[in-house]
Scaffold this active site. Sequence first.
Site, short mmCIF file in Angstrom:
data_model
loop_
_atom_site.label_atom_id
_atom_site.label_comp_id
_atom_site.label_asym_id
_atom_site.label_seq_id
_atom_site.Cartn_x
_atom_site.Cartn_y
_atom_site.Cartn_z
N TYR A 141 73.71 46.64 26.74
CA TYR A 141 73.88 47.93 26.06
C TYR A 141 73.02 48.03 24.79
O TYR A 141 72.86 49.11 24.23
CB TYR A 141 75.34 48.20 25.69
CG TYR A 141 76.28 48.35 26.88
CD1 TYR A 141 75.79 48.48 28.17
CD2 TYR A 141 77.65 48.38 26.70
CE1 TYR A 141 76.64 48.61 29.25
CE2 TYR A 141 78.52 48.51 27.78
CZ TYR A 141 78.00 48.62 29.06
OH TYR A 141 78.85 48.76 30.12
N LYS A 188 77.39 35.82 35.50
CA LYS A 188 76.68 35.99 36.78
C LYS A 188 75.57 34.96 36.76
O LYS A 188 74.38 35.27 36.88
CB LYS A 188 76.16 37.45 36.86
CG LYS A 188 75.62 37.85 38.21
CD LYS A 188 76.65 38.00 39.30
CE LYS A 188 75.99 38.31 40.62
NZ LYS A 188 76.89 38.21 41.78
N ASP A 220 81.60 39.22 40.20
CA ASP A 220 82.04 39.88 41.44
C ASP A 220 83.36 39.29 41.93
O ASP A 220 84.26 40.01 42.35
CB ASP A 220 80.94 39.83 42.52
CG ASP A 220 80.15 38.54 42.53
OD1 ASP A 220 80.41 37.68 41.67
OD2 ASP A 220 79.28 38.37 43.40
N ASP A 244 83.36 45.28 29.62
CA ASP A 244 83.66 46.71 29.65
C ASP A 244 84.29 47.06 31.00
O ASP A 244 85.36 47.66 31.09
CB ASP A 244 82.33 47.46 29.45
CG ASP A 244 82.50 48.95 29.29
OD1 ASP A 244 83.65 49.41 29.14
OD2 ASP A 244 81.48 49.66 29.29
N ASP A 248 88.47 47.74 31.91
CA ASP A 248 88.91 49.03 32.42
C ASP A 248 89.62 48.85 33.77
O ASP A 248 90.62 49.51 34.04
CB ASP A 248 87.72 49.99 32.60
CG ASP A 248 87.56 50.91 31.40
OD1 ASP A 248 87.99 50.52 30.30
OD2 ASP A 248 87.02 52.02 31.57
#
Length: 353
Positions: A141, A188, A220, A244, A248
């Site tokens: 980000y 990852k 994943d 993030d 959520d």
Amino acid sequence: MKATIAVLPGDGIGPEVVGQAKDLLALIAAKFGHEFTFVEGMIGGIAIDETGEPLPAETVAICEAADAILLGAVGGPKWSDPTATVQPERGLLELRQRFGLFANLRPVKTYPALVDHAPLRAELLRDVDILFVRELVSGIYFGDRQEQGAGDVSYDTMRYSREEVEQVANVAFRAAQGRRKKLCSVDKANVLASMRLWRRVVVAVHEEYEEVELEHLLVDAATMHLLTRPASFDVIVAGNMFGDILSDEASVLAGSLGMLPSASLRSDSFGLYEPVHGSAPDIAGQGIANPIGMFLSAAMLLRYSLQLEDEARAIESAVDAALDAGLRTADIAGEGEASVSTGEFAAAVKNRL
Ligand code: NAD
């Protein structure tokens, strides 16, 4: 104790829930003999309307002079034109970056009184108590904004340094030490170089916290494990984007976005406290927003910025007691169950204090 709290209500339901949280903190101050001074500032869409900037200099000055920031939410349809030069959400990103708030703490707990209405089977949800620690001021980000391509090709850069991973890993290990001593690091590492660095650094930091059990999950797989064995997690640490998305996803476990608090911290006691939810334009102005995420954020402010553990627990227990007594705002009321307004729920919490 004396403390100054910057209050940034923002947009939509932000002012509705922040107003109640301010009253609750004032009640805590009166009950426990503290002196809290509240100084209000503008952020987000309302600040764009008034000053052209989502984070005006005056608001920054108010925050700099405060011990902690209490924030509602920003954004809404009025300002969501993607071609606009300024977006309300920029104000929030700027605030986090300007104050170096690198660790975002998001606790996710299930309440026994609510598990029967959740979309997952009740037996999976019992005893879920997870603390997400998300890196907040780096990663994809914040990757190089100068070179993002143009036309039919564009890209974002996922970049992490050893220091950035070390500081957030330390926050996560310390949090695990004070809880059930289990840390799950999400990355990852099988595909991304920045995530191989992430894993190497987390493994190295672990040497200082040997009593904490460390698990690694690829992001994943983590999305599945969160839904199939949520109660097995204690602290989960992840980079900005993965944290993030996962936090959520986990909000579903708690029953409503309106239940979840967050704290964004740096290495001293200064912090920004806000509910996880947005400005909820669909229900703004109706007085029906769930104030629990905001109240629990105020409790985190007392705990992390002011070191007032008993006062934080008093708020958390009062919220639990109001839920146990059957009070429900519309978002957490089961079918056929009566619901109360924001003000009525807040009054019930204050009474129980
Ligand atoms: P949202 O969180 O505002 O709302 C999602 C859904 O959850 C809506 O149906 C809403 O009514 C419900 N909800 C959220 N909080 C609630 C509460 N306290 N009580 C009861 N119901 C609640 O997310 P969105 O609709 O995707 O975004 C709306 C605006 O908020 C957008 O402009 C977005 O950019 C902004 N946003 C801001 C923040 C922030 O300020 N930190 C975070 C997320 C989204």
